[in-house]
Design a protein around this motif. Structure first.
Motif, PDB file in Angstrom:
ATOM      1  N   VAL A  88       0.835  -1.206   0.000  1.00 59.48           N
ATOM      2  CA  VAL A  88       0.000   0.000   0.000  1.00 59.48           C
ATOM      3  C   VAL A  88       0.864   1.248   0.000  1.00 59.48           C
ATOM      4  O   VAL A  88       1.871   1.318   0.709  1.00 59.48           O
ATOM      5  N   VAL A  89       0.472   2.228  -0.793  1.00 58.41           N
ATOM      6  CA  VAL A  89       1.064   3.567  -0.729  1.00 58.41           C
ATOM      7  C   VAL A  89       0.009   4.518  -0.183  1.00 58.41           C
ATOM      8  O   VAL A  89      -1.154   4.483  -0.620  1.00 58.41           O
ATOM      9  N   LEU A  90       0.402   5.351   0.760  1.00 61.09           N
ATOM     10  CA  LEU A  90      -0.499   6.330   1.366  1.00 61.09           C
ATOM     11  C   LEU A  90      -0.254   7.694   0.745  1.00 61.09           C
ATOM     12  O   LEU A  90       0.882   8.187   0.754  1.00 61.09           O
ATOM     13  N   VAL A  91      -1.297   8.303   0.201  1.00 64.51           N
ATOM     14  CA  VAL A  91      -1.182   9.644  -0.384  1.00 64.51           C
ATOM     15  C   VAL A  91      -2.126  10.558   0.376  1.00 64.51           C
ATOM     16  O   VAL A  91      -3.347  10.482   0.236  1.00 64.51           O
ATOM     17  N   GLU A  92      -1.551  11.410   1.187  1.00 63.55           N
ATOM     18  CA  GLU A  92      -2.318  12.263   2.110  1.00 63.55           C
ATOM     19  C   GLU A  92      -1.431  13.433   2.517  1.00 63.55           C
ATOM     20  O   GLU A  92      -0.283  13.231   2.923  1.00 63.55           O
ATOM     21  N   ASP A  93      -1.949  14.658   2.394  1.00 68.26           N
ATOM     22  CA  ASP A  93      -1.100  15.817   2.672  1.00 68.26           C
ATOM     23  C   ASP A  93      -0.973  16.152   4.152  1.00 68.26           C
ATOM     24  O   ASP A  93      -0.089  16.913   4.539  1.00 68.26           O
ATOM     25  N   HIS A  94      -1.816  15.599   5.006  1.00 64.44           N
ATOM     26  CA  HIS A  94      -1.704  15.852   6.445  1.00 64.44           C
ATOM     27  C   HIS A  94      -0.864  14.753   7.091  1.00 64.44           C
ATOM     28  O   HIS A  94      -1.296  13.597   7.187  1.00 64.44           O
ATOM     29  N   SER A  95       0.339  15.100   7.523  1.00 66.06           N
ATOM     30  CA  SER A  95       1.282  14.101   8.023  1.00 66.06           C
ATOM     31  C   SER A  95       0.777  13.384   9.268  1.00 66.06           C
ATOM     32  O   SER A  95       1.038  12.192   9.456  1.00 66.06           O
ATOM     33  N   ILE A  96       0.028  14.093  10.119  1.00 63.62           N
ATOM     34  CA  ILE A  96      -0.479  13.464  11.344  1.00 63.62           C
ATOM     35  C   ILE A  96      -1.503  12.383  11.003  1.00 63.62           C
ATOM     36  O   ILE A  96      -1.463  11.269  11.549  1.00 63.62           O
ATOM     37  N   PHE A  97      -2.408  12.691  10.086  1.00 64.79           N
ATOM     38  CA  PHE A  97      -3.402  11.690   9.677  1.00 64.79           C
ATOM     39  C   PHE A  97      -2.707  10.523   8.979  1.00 64.79           C
ATOM     40  O   PHE A  97      -3.059   9.355   9.183  1.00 64.79           O
ATOM     41  N   ARG A  98      -1.706  10.826   8.162  1.00 63.91           N
ATOM     42  CA  ARG A  98      -0.985   9.783   7.439  1.00 63.91           C
ATOM     43  C   ARG A  98      -0.287   8.828   8.408  1.00 63.91           C
ATOM     44  O   ARG A  98      -0.336   7.603   8.237  1.00 63.91           O
ATOM     45  N   ALA A  99       0.310   9.410   9.447  1.00 64.67           N
ATOM     46  CA  ALA A  99       0.993   8.578  10.441  1.00 64.67           C
ATOM     47  C   ALA A  99      -0.007   7.709  11.197  1.00 64.67           C
ATOM     48  O   ALA A  99       0.242   6.522  11.449  1.00 64.67           O
TER      49      ALA A  99
ATOM     50  N   VAL B 129       4.384   0.685   1.718  1.00 65.97           N
ATOM     51  CA  VAL B 129       5.664   0.676   1.020  1.00 65.97           C
ATOM     52  C   VAL B 129       6.060   2.053   0.508  1.00 65.97           C
ATOM     53  O   VAL B 129       7.101   2.209  -0.128  1.00 65.97           O
ATOM     54  N   GLY B 130       5.233   3.049   0.809  1.00 69.25           N
ATOM     55  CA  GLY B 130       5.560   4.396   0.390  1.00 69.25           C
ATOM     56  C   GLY B 130       4.500   5.389   0.825  1.00 69.25           C
ATOM     57  O   GLY B 130       3.366   5.003   1.118  1.00 69.25           O
ATOM     58  N   GLU B 131       4.896   6.653   0.898  1.00 69.65           N
ATOM     59  CA  GLU B 131       3.972   7.721   1.290  1.00 69.65           C
ATOM     60  C   GLU B 131       4.259   8.960   0.455  1.00 69.65           C
ATOM     61  O   GLU B 131       5.374   9.150  -0.028  1.00 69.65           O
ATOM     62  N   ALA B 132       3.250   9.804   0.301  1.00 68.87           N
ATOM     63  CA  ALA B 132       3.430  11.049  -0.449  1.00 68.87           C
ATOM     64  C   ALA B 132       2.425  12.094   0.034  1.00 68.87           C
ATOM     65  O   ALA B 132       1.284  11.758   0.343  1.00 68.87           O
ATOM     66  N   PRO B 133       2.848  13.373   0.081  1.00 66.69           N
ATOM     67  CA  PRO B 133       1.972  14.437   0.566  1.00 66.69           C
ATOM     68  C   PRO B 133       1.332  15.278  -0.536  1.00 66.69           C
ATOM     69  O   PRO B 133       0.518  16.146  -0.251  1.00 66.69           O
ATOM     70  N   ASP B 134       1.723  15.062  -1.807  1.00 61.83           N
ATOM     71  CA  ASP B 134       1.193  15.900  -2.879  1.00 61.83           C
ATOM     72  C   ASP B 134       1.147  15.119  -4.189  1.00 61.83           C
ATOM     73  O   ASP B 134       1.625  13.982  -4.279  1.00 61.83           O
ATOM     74  N   VAL B 135       0.584  15.734  -5.199  1.00 66.35           N
ATOM     75  CA  VAL B 135       0.362  15.052  -6.480  1.00 66.35           C
ATOM     76  C   VAL B 135       1.660  14.574  -7.113  1.00 66.35           C
ATOM     77  O   VAL B 135       1.805  13.398  -7.483  1.00 66.35           O
TER      78      VAL B 135
END
Length: 222
Positions: A11-22, A35-41
């Motif tokens: 799963v990759v998480l794409v979410e601009d709010h780091s607290i929610f992503r964590a 396996v990866g994360e990103a905060p923007d397009v």
């Protein structure tokens, strides 16, 4: 990556709010591997192309890119990650947002009011080629597939190819039921459900449960 990791859904998480992503990363079930994360397009497109995840959990409203948010991520990632499936996870439940990401190619749309267990289950179902969305968003999904009144006669003709039991299974698939749930509801075995689904796909000339769900929703067969 060890054998245990390989058995998990990537799963990759794409979410601009780091607290929610964590929080999301920590709350996902053990059989899901982030396996990866990103905060923007732009970062999302890059990470998805590199990680080739099975599933992307995607917020609808994201900074960067050309301003297209989650829908832009899906559209730009389809060539670099053709086997990746997208599940929208957003605080928004507006028709415009739902329709846009579904048309872009998302396999599902759930809201952030969903529990951690519901999110994990939705990821598994999308990985299994289900179309998943929060129940109160069903009407928007219908709109996304552009159901037209002129399709009613055609739908009737196509339904005539199916047995009564196959039609029952079709409707339950469109409502998001798993094979096991359908089996319990109809008092048949999971193997029999699989046989009915295969028959329906063959008769309607489709290749996946996702197509089947879209077809049923577009013709308002719920």
């Amino acid at each position: 990556m060890n054998e245990t990791d390989e058995a998990r859904i990537s799963v990759v998480l794409v979410e601009d709010h780091s607290i929610f992503r964590a929080g999301l990363r920590e709350s996902l079930a053990d059989d899901l591997a982030v396996v990866g994360e990103a905060p923007d397009v732009d970062a999302a497109v890059r990470v998805i192309g590199e990680a080739q995840p099975q599933i992307v959990l995607l917020d609808v409203h994201l900074p960067g890119g050309q301003g297209g948010g989650g829908a832009e991520v899906i559209e730009r990632s389809q060539r670099s990650a053709p086997n990746t499936r997208f599940l929208a996870l957003s605080v928004s439940d507006s028709a415009e947002d739902v329709v846009r990401v579904i048309r872009a190619g998302a396999r599902g749309y759930i809201t952030k009011s969903s529990s951690a267990e519901e999110v994990s289950d939705a990821v598994r179902r999308v990985a299994d080629d289900d179309a998943v969305f929060s129940p109160h968003l069903a009407g928007f999904v219908l709109d996304a597939f552009g159901a037209a009144s002129g399709e009613t006669a055609q739908a009737d003709d196509e339904l005539d190819r199916l047995t009564r039991r196959e039609q029952q299974v079709l409707r339950l698939i469109a409502q998001g039921y798993t094979y096991r749930e359908i089996a319990a509801d109809l008092f048949i075995s999971v193997k029999t459900v699989e046989t009915h689904v295969s028959s329906v796909l063959r008769k309607l000339q489709m290749s996946s449960r996702h197509e089947l769900t879209a077809w049923a929703l577009a013709r308002r067969l719920l």
